[in-house]
Design an enzyme around this catalytic site. Sequence first.
Site, PDB file in Angstrom:
ATOM      1  N   CYS A  92      41.747  31.059  34.508  1.00  0.00           N
ATOM      2  CA  CYS A  92      40.644  31.292  35.456  1.00  0.00           C
ATOM      3  C   CYS A  92      40.269  30.047  36.245  1.00  0.00           C
ATOM      4  O   CYS A  92      40.114  30.093  37.470  1.00  0.00           O
ATOM      5  CB  CYS A  92      39.432  31.889  34.741  1.00  0.00           C
ATOM      6  SG  CYS A  92      38.620  30.794  33.551  1.00  0.00           S
ATOM      7  N   HIS A 140      34.124  31.281  31.731  1.00  0.00           N
ATOM      8  CA  HIS A 140      35.006  32.059  32.605  1.00  0.00           C
ATOM      9  C   HIS A 140      34.468  31.974  34.031  1.00  0.00           C
ATOM     10  O   HIS A 140      33.258  32.005  34.257  1.00  0.00           O
ATOM     11  CB  HIS A 140      35.074  33.532  32.164  1.00  0.00           C
ATOM     12  CG  HIS A 140      36.066  34.328  32.964  1.00  0.00           C
ATOM     13  ND1 HIS A 140      37.417  34.156  32.826  1.00  0.00           N
ATOM     14  CD2 HIS A 140      35.889  35.264  33.925  1.00  0.00           C
ATOM     15  CE1 HIS A 140      38.053  34.979  33.661  1.00  0.00           C
ATOM     16  NE2 HIS A 140      37.141  35.658  34.350  1.00  0.00           N
ATOM     17  N   HIS A 152      39.853  36.749  39.959  1.00  0.00           N
ATOM     18  CA  HIS A 152      39.871  35.899  38.762  1.00  0.00           C
ATOM     19  C   HIS A 152      41.127  36.164  37.958  1.00  0.00           C
ATOM     20  O   HIS A 152      41.852  37.124  38.190  1.00  0.00           O
ATOM     21  CB  HIS A 152      38.607  36.129  37.920  1.00  0.00           C
ATOM     22  CG  HIS A 152      38.547  37.477  37.281  1.00  0.00           C
ATOM     23  ND1 HIS A 152      38.396  37.648  35.934  1.00  0.00           N
ATOM     24  CD2 HIS A 152      38.619  38.731  37.791  1.00  0.00           C
ATOM     25  CE1 HIS A 152      38.365  38.946  35.642  1.00  0.00           C
ATOM     26  NE2 HIS A 152      38.493  39.615  36.772  1.00  0.00           N
TER      27      HIS A 152
END
Length: 180
Positions: A92, A140, A152
């Site tokens: 990510c 994240h 993502h």
Amino acid sequence: MATPPEQPQFLPLPAAEPLSQQGVGGATLPAAPPTTLPAVNAPISEGAPAESALPEPVPAVGGRGLAAVAFARAQTGKPCVWGATGPESYDCSSLTQAAWRTVGVDLPRAAQDQAFAGRPVSLTSLLPGDLVFFHADAHHVGLFTGDGTVIHAPAPGRVVREEPISAVTEAPVHSAVRPA
């Protein structure tokens, strides 16, 4: 008492032709510029790229953010691999880092560090390219693309994708920052 410095003496210049007509070494210059100029986008020389081969200009509104989004969109479908840094696979934070690097912005490597690498923005003020962080510890990150969606790298074994923020994870949004 000190004597004042001498003032320079200026002598009159001899009469000459108007400057528009007299060049260096007495060469005569044209009275006016040529009436036709080359096209602005004309190739400079043989072998120069055609106009269609030149990169598209970055849009003026949110230009860097939109360019970062364009890069991230081009990565959709690539595998998510923990610790990967591209270009064949991403995690990510390496995806957001690579996207912003294309427009000259250096982001830290880890998502938690990226959460402090910009100006905080509210979720109601997000612009394309803003970073959106998830989980209580911001581990994240996704790149906001507009209309409530992010690109993502969801998790190892999956692929880079664009989806609604609400579908990213069961955890709430932690924060958002604007890197540019």
